[in-house]
Design a protein around this motif. Structure first.
Motif, PDB file in Angstrom:
ATOM      1  N   ILE A 105       7.755   8.561   4.800  1.00  0.00           N
ATOM      2  CA  ILE A 105       8.815   9.449   4.328  1.00  0.00           C
ATOM      3  C   ILE A 105       8.189  10.767   3.877  1.00  0.00           C
ATOM      4  O   ILE A 105       6.994  10.834   3.565  1.00  0.00           O
ATOM      5  CB  ILE A 105       9.632   8.840   3.166  1.00  0.00           C
ATOM      6  CG1 ILE A 105       8.730   8.536   1.959  1.00  0.00           C
ATOM      7  CG2 ILE A 105      10.369   7.598   3.624  1.00  0.00           C
ATOM      8  CD1 ILE A 105       9.494   8.112   0.728  1.00  0.00           C
ATOM      9  N   GLY A 106       9.000  11.812   3.834  1.00  0.00           N
ATOM     10  CA  GLY A 106       8.510  13.136   3.432  1.00  0.00           C
ATOM     11  C   GLY A 106       8.474  13.276   1.924  1.00  0.00           C
ATOM     12  O   GLY A 106       9.341  13.920   1.331  1.00  0.00           O
ATOM     13  N   ALA A 107       7.497  12.652   1.299  1.00  0.00           N
ATOM     14  CA  ALA A 107       7.365  12.724  -0.159  1.00  0.00           C
ATOM     15  C   ALA A 107       5.880  12.779  -0.506  1.00  0.00           C
ATOM     16  O   ALA A 107       5.252  11.748  -0.728  1.00  0.00           O
ATOM     17  CB  ALA A 107       8.024  11.515  -0.829  1.00  0.00           C
ATOM     18  N   GLY A 108       5.320  13.970  -0.545  1.00  0.00           N
ATOM     19  CA  GLY A 108       3.920  14.161  -0.909  1.00  0.00           C
ATOM     20  C   GLY A 108       3.807  15.182  -2.019  1.00  0.00           C
ATOM     21  O   GLY A 108       4.810  15.758  -2.466  1.00  0.00           O
ATOM     22  N   THR A 136       0.848  -1.190   0.000  1.00  0.00           N
ATOM     23  CA  THR A 136       0.000   0.000   0.000  1.00  0.00           C
ATOM     24  C   THR A 136       0.884   1.240   0.000  1.00  0.00           C
ATOM     25  O   THR A 136       1.805   1.354   0.811  1.00  0.00           O
ATOM     26  CB  THR A 136      -0.955   0.031   1.207  1.00  0.00           C
ATOM     27  OG1 THR A 136      -0.216   0.238   2.404  1.00  0.00           O
ATOM     28  CG2 THR A 136      -1.729  -1.275   1.310  1.00  0.00           C
ATOM     29  N   VAL A 137       0.603   2.147  -0.926  1.00  0.00           N
ATOM     30  CA  VAL A 137       1.376   3.377  -1.066  1.00  0.00           C
ATOM     31  C   VAL A 137       0.408   4.549  -1.011  1.00  0.00           C
ATOM     32  O   VAL A 137      -0.335   4.811  -1.960  1.00  0.00           O
ATOM     33  CB  VAL A 137       2.175   3.393  -2.390  1.00  0.00           C
ATOM     34  CG1 VAL A 137       3.017   4.660  -2.485  1.00  0.00           C
ATOM     35  CG2 VAL A 137       3.081   2.168  -2.487  1.00  0.00           C
ATOM     36  N   ASP A 138       0.408   5.222   0.114  1.00  0.00           N
ATOM     37  CA  ASP A 138      -0.501   6.339   0.373  1.00  0.00           C
ATOM     38  C   ASP A 138       0.294   7.636   0.249  1.00  0.00           C
ATOM     39  O   ASP A 138       1.080   7.973   1.136  1.00  0.00           O
ATOM     40  CB  ASP A 138      -1.097   6.182   1.772  1.00  0.00           C
ATOM     41  CG  ASP A 138      -2.033   7.319   2.170  1.00  0.00           C
ATOM     42  OD1 ASP A 138      -2.241   8.233   1.348  1.00  0.00           O
ATOM     43  OD2 ASP A 138      -2.543   7.298   3.300  1.00  0.00           O
ATOM     44  N   THR A 192       4.443  10.246   2.301  1.00  0.00           N
ATOM     45  CA  THR A 192       4.109   8.959   1.692  1.00  0.00           C
ATOM     46  C   THR A 192       4.179   7.899   2.772  1.00  0.00           C
ATOM     47  O   THR A 192       5.191   7.778   3.475  1.00  0.00           O
ATOM     48  CB  THR A 192       5.079   8.611   0.550  1.00  0.00           C
ATOM     49  OG1 THR A 192       4.900   9.526  -0.521  1.00  0.00           O
ATOM     50  CG2 THR A 192       4.837   7.201   0.033  1.00  0.00           C
ATOM     51  N   ASP A 193       3.107   7.124   2.919  1.00  0.00           N
ATOM     52  CA  ASP A 193       3.031   6.057   3.915  1.00  0.00           C
ATOM     53  C   ASP A 193       2.968   4.723   3.191  1.00  0.00           C
ATOM     54  O   ASP A 193       2.087   4.503   2.346  1.00  0.00           O
ATOM     55  CB  ASP A 193       1.797   6.233   4.802  1.00  0.00           C
ATOM     56  CG  ASP A 193       1.805   7.567   5.530  1.00  0.00           C
ATOM     57  OD1 ASP A 193       2.800   7.850   6.209  1.00  0.00           O
ATOM     58  OD2 ASP A 193       0.827   8.326   5.402  1.00  0.00           O
TER      59      ASP A 193
END
Length: 681
Positions: free
Chosen positions: A328-331, A287-289, A295-296
């Motif tokens: 991680i900090g990727a939104g 799962t990639v949210d 990004t979770d």
């Protein structure tokens, strides 16, 4: 619509607040998305509920259950914004909060600062008591000594208190005596005792969890009280809060244990992904949210999400039952920047909801992933959110141009570089939760959701050679939808270190019987129908002499069989480490998950409409592909795609809550539940 037929799920993120409502009778799904309110999350929550109720003609009195994923506790921890807190602990352990595990935050950085200690030393008090390693009270504390501590707490004007006594996880008697006296002498102080929160060993982690729970307690309680009363004013009464373990708890329980709500939003997304894929018999998931801020990433193996009690929140280790999620900090709002070496980087800093990406026209000037998508043609360059969010593409171009000029790169290639770097960051983390744990990611189905997830899905499976990616019907609101599928859940864990042997059968049965008794008491307290109760069992195990354990799910049928338990441990250990041993095996923790009030949304299958998707086509848009080349991508309206329709890439599918990219050589097939499955042609 009649009485009590509407169920509502609300997930608050760093950028947007997502709302899903479902009619329990017809299965009709209603969705809404709006920017999160910065200073009081409940403002956006209640505003959104009012809008979705007005648009769909129902009232608060018709809501049977309101479920909420919140970041209030998480934000308070991250920002260090909590109440003045006192600590009462066993004599000699006053400084444990600062000593910790004696590990540097960064092994190779001698200048790295340790995390801020949440309680100043003058508010940390020792009490003369002692419980030994077997749980026997060696020394009772003197009540007069506690009264003197109470007077010192009052002099410091503390608003919260944490009590953590050594070995209280084995025998909570002294903690409970202290609790009774503090409740009498300091009724307005928010109080947490460690044995109420955790019955596991490792005193530092237990201490951190207890301290954090009290530190954020007053603020969370204030928020929950406000939310509860505001919702009640519009007729909504049955309110539940999402737990980080993927289950619901009553709003009153969340006020007692606010630390359990940390990571509650991401957990709901994993539960939602698990539910919608179970319908189509997909049981192994990555799962990639991807939202606006982060990004979770999580795993679901054989239909069961991976769980862990070991979490670190803003540098503080805590032991709370939770779905194992890597963040991680990727939104979409992650900021692109140039480091001291002139290298392009992306994140973890985010533009958030305000000012947001430059194209939002709210004062943001730094280039974000969203701005790069607008420049490349991946996103609509005029409006988003179904027309409710105007976009100014020229502002995105200007922001990226400033970066490009600093590194002497072309505007479009810089935008492509931003996307490439963000994908590399996500891929690295996917490998950390799959390859590093003994799983082959190509054997999983990637489930992409969050507002930005579908933008990255096709690129991720193309680069990682994953066979397929599923895009939910409402990807940008899956966490809110996941709340609709959740049940009441509470985990009961007790440390009892013992060797697995033929002689341990009675101890195994006795320990699980005690956990079942606790679970039954919780079922009764929550008034859950006996026919709507279930249990899942697990053990935390290790080889004798090791310092860390792994979690091993087990079936109830083998809880008294040492031989079968060892087999399950060996199988799990070999998968993780490609190795096993004949050494003695230890059980460290016994665990039971109590699940109640089992309910699911009503989802109707759509009639098959054939492969032809032309009726959903709305036009085309040029997309930059690199090296000065552009391609025409067909545009589709997601709302018009029906069961069986096939969309061939290159294409872009737009909807209110997200945008999906389908690359050349790929196709997306719509299933009977209106999910899209992207695969190579």
């Amino acid at each position: 619509m009649g009485s009590k037929t509407i169920r509502i799920g609300v997930d608050v993120g760093g950028t947007n607040t997502d709302i899903c409502a479902i009619d329990e009778t017809s299965g009709a799904l209603m969705v809404y998305k709006l920017p999160s309110s910065l200073y009081d999350q409940s403002e956006a929550v209640v505003s959104g509920v009012k809008v979705i109720a007005d648009e769909n003609h129902f009232t608060g009195e018709e809501v049977s259950r309101f479920m909420h994923g919140t970041t209030v506790a998480t934000n308070a921890i991250l920002e260090g914004r909590g109440a003045k807190t006192a600590l009462i602990t066993t004599g000699g352990f006053r400084d444990l909060l600062e000593i910790g595990r004696q590990k540097r935050p960064d092994l190779y950085n001698l200048q790295a600062d340790k995390v801020k200690t949440l309680i100043s030393r003058d508010c940390r008090f020792e009490i003369s008591e002692r419980i030994n390693y077997e749980g026997n009270i060696v020394r009772n504390f003197d009540e007069d000594e506690l009264i003197r501590i109470v007077e010192a707490m009052k002099a410091e004007d503390v608003k919260a208190a944490a009590v953590m006594l050594l070995n209280a996880y084995l025998n909570p008697e002294n903690e409970r005596r202290i609790k009774k006296i503090l409740e009498e002498k300091c009724p307005d102080v928010f109080l947490t005792i460690s044995s109420d929160l955790s019955k596991q060993f490792r005193e530092y982690e237990r201490l951190c969890g207890t301290v954090i729970n009290s530190f954020v307690g007053p603020e969370v309680r204030k928020y929950m009280d406000n939310l509860k009363s505001t919702l009640k004013s519009i007729g909504v009464e049955n309110t539940y809060i999402n737990h980080s373990n993927g289950g619901l708890m009553s709003i009153d329980e969340s006020m007692r244990y606010p630390v359990k709500t940390a990571l509650s939003g991401p957990a709901a997304g994993v539960v939602g992904a698990q539910y919608i894929t179970e319908l189509i018999n997909e049981k192994d998931l990555i799962t990639v949210d991807i939202g606006g801020t982060s990004t979770d990433i999580s795993l679901v193996v054989d239909g069961r999400f991976e769980a862990s009690d070991e979490k670190t929140i803003s540098g503080y280790p805590v032991r709370i039952p939770s779905i194992d999620i890597s963040t991680i900090g990727a939104g979409g709002g992650s900021i692109a920047w140039i480091d001291s070496g002139g290298i392009l980087k992306v994140g973890p800093q985010s533009a958030g909801a305000s000012p947001g990406p430059a194209c939002y026209k709210q004062g943001g000037e730094e280039a974000t992933i969203t701005d790069a998508r607008v420049v490349l043609g991946h996103l609509n360059n005029q409006v988003l959110l179904g027309g409710r969010l105007p976009i100014e593409a020229a502002l995105s171009e200007a922001a990226i141009k400033r970066l490009a000029d600093r590194i002497n790169m072309d505007l479009m290639e810089t935008a492509r570089g931003i996307i490439s770097i963000s994908n590399s960051n996500i891929i690295k983390e996917i490998k950390n939760v799959t390859v590093a744990k003994g799983y082959n990611p190509s054997e999983f189905c990637l489930v992409a959701f969050g507002g930005s997830g579908p933008l990255h899905a096709a690129e991720l499976i193309d680069e990682m050679m994953i066979k397929k990616a599923l895009i939910p019907k409402t990807p940008g609101l899956l966490a809110a939808y996941g709340l609709l599928t959740e049940n009441m859940r509470r985990d009961f864990v007790q440390t009892n270190v013992m060797e697995v042997s033929a002689q341990c059968r009675d101890i195994l049965e006795k320990q699980f019987a005690l956990l079942e008794k606790e679970a039954d008491a919780w079922f009764d307290e929550e008034k859950i129908d006996p026919e709507k109760r279930s249990r899942e069992y697990f053990l935390d195990m290790r080889y004798k002499g090791q310092n860390h354990e792994i979690r091993v799910p087990i079936e109830k049928s083998i809880i008294s069989s040492a031989e079968e338990i060892r087999k399950e441990f060996t199988s799990a250990y070999e998968r993780l480490y490609s190795f096993s041993s004949d050494d003695a095996v230890q059980i460290v923790n016994f665990g039971l998950s109590a699940i109640g009030d089992i309910i699911y949304p009503v989802i109707h299958e759509e009639a098959y409409d054939g492969e032809d998707s032309r009726k959903a086509k709305t036009g085309s848009r040029k997309v930059y592909e690199g090296n000065g080349a552009y391609s025409d991508y067909d545009l589709y309206d997601r709302e018009k795609l029906r069961n069986g329709n096939v969309v061939y890439g290159p294409a872009i599918v737009e909807q209110m809550d997200s945008t999906t990219i389908i690359l050349k050589g790929q196709k997306a097939t719509v299933d009977q539940y209106l999910n899209m499955m992207i695969e190579r042609v």
